[in-house]
Design an enzyme around this catalytic site. Sequence first.
Site, PDB file in Angstrom:
ATOM      1  N   SER A  16       0.903  -1.293  -0.034  1.00  0.00           N
ATOM      2  CA  SER A  16      -0.009  -0.021  -0.117  1.00  0.00           C
ATOM      3  C   SER A  16       0.697   1.164   0.128  1.00  0.00           C
ATOM      4  O   SER A  16       1.963   1.205   0.344  1.00  0.00           O
ATOM      5  CB  SER A  16      -0.986   0.236   1.421  1.00  0.00           C
ATOM      6  OG  SER A  16      -1.430   1.257   1.587  1.00  0.00           O
ATOM      7  N   HIS A  17       0.231   2.425  -0.451  1.00  0.00           N
ATOM      8  CA  HIS A  17       0.896   4.068  -0.392  1.00  0.00           C
ATOM      9  C   HIS A  17       1.369   4.218   0.945  1.00  0.00           C
ATOM     10  O   HIS A  17       1.673   5.132   1.251  1.00  0.00           O
ATOM     11  CB  HIS A  17       0.281   4.732  -1.339  1.00  0.00           C
ATOM     12  CG  HIS A  17       0.472   4.486  -2.745  1.00  0.00           C
ATOM     13  ND1 HIS A  17       0.040   3.273  -3.428  1.00  0.00           N
ATOM     14  CD2 HIS A  17       1.254   5.355  -3.634  1.00  0.00           C
ATOM     15  CE1 HIS A  17       0.390   3.534  -4.726  1.00  0.00           C
ATOM     16  NE2 HIS A  17       1.255   4.595  -4.969  1.00  0.00           N
ATOM     17  N   SER A  18       0.311   3.590   1.959  1.00  0.00           N
ATOM     18  CA  SER A  18       0.143   4.008   3.294  1.00  0.00           C
ATOM     19  C   SER A  18       0.436   2.962   4.174  1.00  0.00           C
ATOM     20  O   SER A  18      -0.004   1.733   4.200  1.00  0.00           O
ATOM     21  CB  SER A  18      -1.240   4.446   3.703  1.00  0.00           C
ATOM     22  OG  SER A  18      -1.374   4.703   5.172  1.00  0.00           O
ATOM     23  N   SER A  77       0.315   2.269  -9.138  1.00  0.00           N
ATOM     24  CA  SER A  77       1.822   2.460  -9.153  1.00  0.00           C
ATOM     25  C   SER A  77       2.224   1.228  -7.976  1.00  0.00           C
ATOM     26  O   SER A  77       3.506   0.767  -7.915  1.00  0.00           O
ATOM     27  CB  SER A  77       2.357   3.836  -8.412  1.00  0.00           C
ATOM     28  OG  SER A  77       1.795   4.271  -7.241  1.00  0.00           O
TER      29      SER A  77
END
Length: 235
Positions: A16-18, A77
């Site tokens: 995840s981006h987080s 991404s």
Amino acid sequence: MTAAADTGRVGLVVVSHSEMLANGIAELAAQMAPDISVLPVGGTEEGGLGTDYASVVEALADADSGAGVVVLYDLGSAKMTAEMAVESADDPSRYVVVDAPLVEGAVAAAVAAQGAASLADVAAAAEGASGEAPVAAPSRPSLHLVPDAVSAEVLLTNEVGLHARPAALLARTVAELDADVVVRYGDEEANAASVLALMGLSAPGGKSITVVATGKDAGEAVRRIEELAGRGFDD
């Protein structure tokens, strides 16, 4: 998160981006499957939003206890980073990046892995998670017209009924047996092998569900579900 705990079972990596999101989803999935390695990879090396290629590579290796790894991601991404990490592995065939709803897919994959499903089957469980909703049940008499079917009315003795953890326990119990099991509550029914479909029934504590099983282990499947419910799903 959990470390690789059982050689021969598929591991999971959540990208995840987080960092907080990855950790939360991994924690939830690991609660459903205590013997499965579920590793989160979230955020950049500096602690910002984004993905880190080296961290994904490391997680793939750490999550692989012998049967391969299924990788889930949140945004495009993150998928690209995951695919690059897989391509760089010594044996890319041991890793599968799946297009799946992140939360539902992670839960479905974890439960399938807990049941010792193959890499392909764990990936398929994740990919099919978005369609695992309860369906309208046929009329009640049809449940009892199936040859050799075993059925029972089962009281949910725990306070909250078929929420996440009890649903996972029930699904794992069914996965161990040679039986097809359907759970009915009200006007809906769910495949007992699907934790998401079971949760979707919204069957509360104090109410009864109908369990119908067919196959070689049908009687044992019903007995085990009755036993689980009788002890409150260990809640």
